[in-house]
Scaffold this active site. Structure first.
Site, PDB file in Angstrom:
ATOM      1  N   ARG A 188       0.805  -1.235   0.000  1.00  0.00           N
ATOM      2  CA  ARG A 188       0.000   0.000   0.000  1.00  0.00           C
ATOM      3  C   ARG A 188       0.840   1.288   0.000  1.00  0.00           C
ATOM      4  NH1 ARG A 188      -3.026  -3.488   3.032  1.00  0.00           N
ATOM      5  NH2 ARG A 188      -4.909  -4.096   1.923  1.00  0.00           N
ATOM      6  N   LYS A 242       3.260  11.445 -12.136  1.00  0.00           N
ATOM      7  CA  LYS A 242       2.476  10.404 -12.819  1.00  0.00           C
ATOM      8  C   LYS A 242       3.326   9.142 -12.848  1.00  0.00           C
ATOM      9  CE  LYS A 242      -0.489  12.867 -16.116  1.00  0.00           C
ATOM     10  NZ  LYS A 242      -0.746  13.089 -17.543  1.00  0.00           N
ATOM     11  N   GLU A 297      10.631  17.279 -26.474  1.00  0.00           N
ATOM     12  CA  GLU A 297       9.880  17.703 -25.283  1.00  0.00           C
ATOM     13  C   GLU A 297      10.478  18.983 -24.671  1.00  0.00           C
ATOM     14  OE1 GLU A 297       7.039  16.409 -24.406  1.00  0.00           O
ATOM     15  OE2 GLU A 297       7.028  14.418 -25.315  1.00  0.00           O
ATOM     16  N   LYS A 339       7.790  22.144 -16.368  1.00  0.00           N
ATOM     17  CA  LYS A 339       6.864  21.045 -16.081  1.00  0.00           C
ATOM     18  C   LYS A 339       6.390  21.119 -14.631  1.00  0.00           C
ATOM     19  CE  LYS A 339       5.551  16.391 -16.219  1.00  0.00           C
ATOM     20  NZ  LYS A 339       5.779  15.027 -16.601  1.00  0.00           N
ATOM     21  N   GLU A 345      -4.503  16.955 -13.626  1.00  0.00           N
ATOM     22  CA  GLU A 345      -4.850  17.244 -15.023  1.00  0.00           C
ATOM     23  C   GLU A 345      -6.326  17.532 -15.240  1.00  0.00           C
ATOM     24  OE1 GLU A 345      -2.362  15.078 -17.813  1.00  0.00           O
ATOM     25  OE2 GLU A 345      -3.919  15.290 -19.335  1.00  0.00           O
ATOM     26  N   ARG A 382      -2.913  21.524 -16.749  1.00  0.00           N
ATOM     27  CA  ARG A 382      -1.857  20.520 -17.035  1.00  0.00           C
ATOM     28  C   ARG A 382      -1.948  20.002 -18.469  1.00  0.00           C
ATOM     29  NH1 ARG A 382       0.681  15.859 -13.044  1.00  0.00           N
ATOM     30  NH2 ARG A 382       2.076  14.970 -14.597  1.00  0.00           N
ATOM     31  N   ASN A 430       0.356  18.752 -23.264  1.00  0.00           N
ATOM     32  CA  ASN A 430       0.074  17.896 -24.432  1.00  0.00           C
ATOM     33  C   ASN A 430       0.230  18.631 -25.753  1.00  0.00           C
ATOM     34  OD1 ASN A 430      -0.501  15.686 -22.825  1.00  0.00           O
ATOM     35  ND2 ASN A 430      -2.616  16.349 -22.520  1.00  0.00           N
ATOM     36  N   HIS A 487       0.980  16.831 -29.051  1.00  0.00           N
ATOM     37  CA  HIS A 487       0.780  15.398 -28.829  1.00  0.00           C
ATOM     38  C   HIS A 487      -0.424  14.807 -29.560  1.00  0.00           C
ATOM     39  CE1 HIS A 487       3.957  15.912 -25.950  1.00  0.00           C
ATOM     40  NE2 HIS A 487       3.943  14.633 -25.629  1.00  0.00           N
ATOM     41  N   HIS A 503       1.202  11.840 -31.314  1.00  0.00           N
ATOM     42  CA  HIS A 503       0.880  10.443 -31.005  1.00  0.00           C
ATOM     43  C   HIS A 503       0.426   9.709 -32.266  1.00  0.00           C
ATOM     44  CE1 HIS A 503       0.245  10.995 -26.423  1.00  0.00           C
ATOM     45  NE2 HIS A 503       1.385  10.394 -26.662  1.00  0.00           N
ATOM     46  N   HIS A 561       9.394   8.939 -29.812  1.00  0.00           N
ATOM     47  CA  HIS A 561       8.278   9.766 -29.337  1.00  0.00           C
ATOM     48  C   HIS A 561       8.539  11.271 -29.556  1.00  0.00           C
ATOM     49  CE1 HIS A 561       4.995  11.047 -26.762  1.00  0.00           C
ATOM     50  NE2 HIS A 561       5.840  11.780 -26.063  1.00  0.00           N
TER      51      HIS A 561
HETATM   52  N1  LIG Z   1       5.393   9.941 -15.974  1.00  0.00           N
HETATM   53  C1  LIG Z   1       5.521  10.895 -16.850  1.00  0.00           C
HETATM   54  O1  LIG Z   1       5.108  12.044 -16.625  1.00  0.00           O
HETATM   55  C2  LIG Z   1       6.182  10.610 -18.162  1.00  0.00           C
HETATM   56  C3  LIG Z   1       6.507  11.669 -19.026  1.00  0.00           C
HETATM   57  C4  LIG Z   1       7.162  11.371 -20.212  1.00  0.00           C
HETATM   58  C5  LIG Z   1       7.488  10.064 -20.526  1.00  0.00           C
HETATM   59  N2  LIG Z   1       7.142   9.067 -19.664  1.00  0.00           N
HETATM   60  C6  LIG Z   1       7.486   7.670 -19.967  1.00  0.00           C
HETATM   61  O2  LIG Z   1       8.900   7.579 -20.052  1.00  0.00           O
HETATM   62  C7  LIG Z   1       9.228   6.481 -20.892  1.00  0.00           C
HETATM   63  C8  LIG Z   1      10.307   6.913 -21.855  1.00  0.00           C
HETATM   64  O3  LIG Z   1      11.420   7.351 -21.097  1.00  0.00           O
HETATM   65  P1  LIG Z   1      12.896   7.279 -21.699  1.00  0.00           P
HETATM   66  O4  LIG Z   1      12.916   7.933 -23.015  1.00  0.00           O
HETATM   67  O5  LIG Z   1      13.821   7.731 -20.640  1.00  0.00           O
HETATM   68  O6  LIG Z   1      13.053   5.711 -22.017  1.00  0.00           O
HETATM   69  P2  LIG Z   1      13.822   4.531 -21.280  1.00  0.00           P
HETATM   70  O7  LIG Z   1      13.657   4.556 -19.833  1.00  0.00           O
HETATM   71  O8  LIG Z   1      13.421   3.300 -22.021  1.00  0.00           O
HETATM   72  O9  LIG Z   1      15.341   4.883 -21.608  1.00  0.00           O
HETATM   73  C9  LIG Z   1      15.776   4.868 -22.944  1.00  0.00           C
HETATM   74  C10 LIG Z   1      16.949   3.918 -23.147  1.00  0.00           C
HETATM   75  O10 LIG Z   1      18.122   4.535 -22.628  1.00  0.00           O
HETATM   76  C11 LIG Z   1      18.751   3.674 -21.676  1.00  0.00           C
HETATM   77  N3  LIG Z   1      19.410   4.545 -20.729  1.00  0.00           N
HETATM   78  C12 LIG Z   1      18.825   5.372 -19.813  1.00  0.00           C
HETATM   79  N4  LIG Z   1      19.760   6.119 -19.216  1.00  0.00           N
HETATM   80  C13 LIG Z   1      20.948   5.768 -19.747  1.00  0.00           C
HETATM   81  C14 LIG Z   1      22.276   6.224 -19.560  1.00  0.00           C
HETATM   82  N5  LIG Z   1      22.563   7.230 -18.716  1.00  0.00           N
HETATM   83  N6  LIG Z   1      23.259   5.633 -20.276  1.00  0.00           N
HETATM   84  C15 LIG Z   1      22.971   4.651 -21.175  1.00  0.00           C
HETATM   85  N7  LIG Z   1      21.732   4.203 -21.426  1.00  0.00           N
HETATM   86  C16 LIG Z   1      20.723   4.766 -20.711  1.00  0.00           C
HETATM   87  C17 LIG Z   1      17.648   2.808 -21.148  1.00  0.00           C
HETATM   88  O11 LIG Z   1      18.145   1.601 -20.615  1.00  0.00           O
HETATM   89  C18 LIG Z   1      16.810   2.596 -22.398  1.00  0.00           C
HETATM   90  O12 LIG Z   1      17.367   1.571 -23.185  1.00  0.00           O
HETATM   91  C19 LIG Z   1       7.948   6.044 -21.592  1.00  0.00           C
HETATM   92  O13 LIG Z   1       7.494   4.854 -21.004  1.00  0.00           O
HETATM   93  C20 LIG Z   1       6.988   7.188 -21.304  1.00  0.00           C
HETATM   94  O14 LIG Z   1       5.655   6.755 -21.243  1.00  0.00           O
HETATM   95  C21 LIG Z   1       6.519   9.320 -18.491  1.00  0.00           C
END
Ligand SMILES: NC(=O)c1ccc[n+]([C@@H]2O[C@H](COP(=O)([O-])OP(=O)(O)OC[C@H]3O[C@@H](n4cnc5c(N)ncnc54)[C@H](O)[C@@H]3O)[C@@H](O)[C@H]2O)c1
Length: 347
Positions: A110, A132, A174, A211, A221, A225, A229, A232, A236, A251
């Site tokens: 929890r 989020k 972004e 942000k 949101e 917030r 988007n 997007h 998307h 993305h």
């Molecule tokens: N919660 C939110 O508000 C929010 C906002 C935007 C995106 N997201 C989510 O974030 C995710 C995408 O995040 P991302 O682009 O960081 O992807 P990710 O976490 O998959 O990282 C991208 C790649 O880089 C590698 N990596 C990360 N840091 C590294 C480093 N310092 N050195 C070498 N390799 C490294 C990872 O292992 C992965 O292969 C999606 O799932 C998306 O939905 C969430």
């Protein structure tokens, strides 16, 4: 943003946080196989005393790790390690790890406290901030999740040295978005930089701040917030469309082109032509062109949520009255969207 700590080369904030606020906690670090290789040794080397005895859990990299099945496996693993509610979870990774780890911390027994140590540029400026958390349900992204702030976000830009260039480029989309929805000053600064390599601590903290400030006004949101988007609705759709092509888009690339189309639409709410031209030129300069055929356009409209049989259907957008002045809940006829897509993609 008193929960965000930006450190360029020193590691004292995290050490101080753990030795004061989390002094008696059992610590667990969640990472993926890449951040385990590239980031964990650095984190441990910089914090040898603080982190001795810490449990390490590593998961496969990539979006497929954002699943309920993995959350269940991780729950069992934490239980085997006798992790109780007095523990603290450190999410060391990109957005996949901060989303997955934040969700796990929200539901494990929890709820246990967690902090984010983002290692990708996208996680630094976006995913680690805003509270989020979540996992995917099959192909549906982020459909299972919570709103839950980490107790801290510790940003070490040095981690970016090992991040693949394409991942950095995607995050740039972004960063541009945060500038466009916040102020002309932020936008002009980025536009003048014009180079991905020049993104450093100053640009990272500014982008995070945009942000965090938006989220502070509207955590769940209900209204403002939604401005996050911008780009997007179209982005998307382009991202989903590209999955079936020979080069699926990242993305941030898709969002960058989505912003150009949505900036074109924004002329109808007052975006001055010269600002549209600047936005378009900046994206064209930084991102590879997307080659669309006329026959792809109706698919894109459907992916945006409109039924292509109903041409008068309206689609929801965030638009810009001016750079730095976004408006949300703008509904536009799909025919008009089609016409903007044709202009931007020269069809
Ligand atoms: N919660 C939110 O508000 C929010 C906002 C935007 C995106 N997201 C989510 O974030 C995710 C995408 O995040 P991302 O682009 O960081 O992807 P990710 O976490 O998959 O990282 C991208 C790649 O880089 C590698 N990596 C990360 N840091 C590294 C480093 N310092 N050195 C070498 N390799 C490294 C990872 O292992 C992965 O292969 C999606 O799932 C998306 O939905 C969430």
């Amino acid at each position: 943003m008193d929960f965000v700590f930006l450190e360029d080369s020193e590691w004292k904030s995290l050490g101080e946080f753990i030795s004061t606020k989390w002094r008696n906690k059992k610590l667990v670090i969640l990472c993926d196989e890449n951040t385990e290789t590239y980031c964990l040794p650095r984190l441990l080397a910089e914090n040898p005393d603080m982190l001795s005895g810490t449990e390490i859990i590593s998961v496969p990299p990539g979006e497929s790790s954002k699943s309920l099945a993995l959350v269940e496996q991780l729950t069992l693993a934490l239980n085997d390690l006798r992790i109780d509610r007095n523990a603290g979870l450190i999410c060391l990774g990109g957005g996949v790890i901060t989303d997955l780890g934040g969700f796990l911390a929200s539901v494990y027994k929890r709820g246990i406290p967690f902090i984010n140590v983002p290692t990708s540029l996208l996680a630094m400026i976006d995913a680690s901030v805003g509270g989020k958390t979540g996992v995917n349900a099959g192909i549906l992204k982020n459909q299972i999740g919570t709103f839950n702030h980490p107790e801290g976000v510790f940003v070490y830009p040095a981690f970016l040295e090992t991040l693949p260039i394409l991942e950095k480029k995607s995050a740039y989309g972004e960063i541009l978005k945060h500038a466009l929805i916040s102020s002309v000053e932020n936008w002009n600064h980025l536009k003048d930089i014009g180079e991905l390599d020049e993104i450093g601590p100053k640009e990272i903290i500014t982008s995070m701040q945009v942000k965090a400030e938006v989220v502070q006004q509207d955590f769940k949101e209900g209204g403002v917030r939604k401005i996050l988007n911008f780009g997007h609705t179209v982005g998307h759709a382009i991202e989903s469309w590209s999955i079936a092509t020979s080069r699926p888009l990242l993305h941030g690339e898709a969002v960058a082109w989505g912003m150009v189309v949505e900036a074109e639409l924004s002329k109808s709410v007052g975006l001055p032509l010269e600002q549209f031209v600047e936005i378009e030129a900046t994206v064209r300069n930084l991102f590879e062109p997307i080659v669309l055929k006329t026959s792809d356009l109706n698919d894109l409209i459907s992916l945006m949520g409109a039924d292509k049989k109903n041409t008068n259907e309206q689609l929801g957008f965030v638009l810009l009255k001016n750079i730095g002045n976004p408006v949300f809940d703008q509904f536009i006829d799909s025919e008009k969207v089609l016409s903007s897509l044709k202009k931007v993609f020269e069809l």
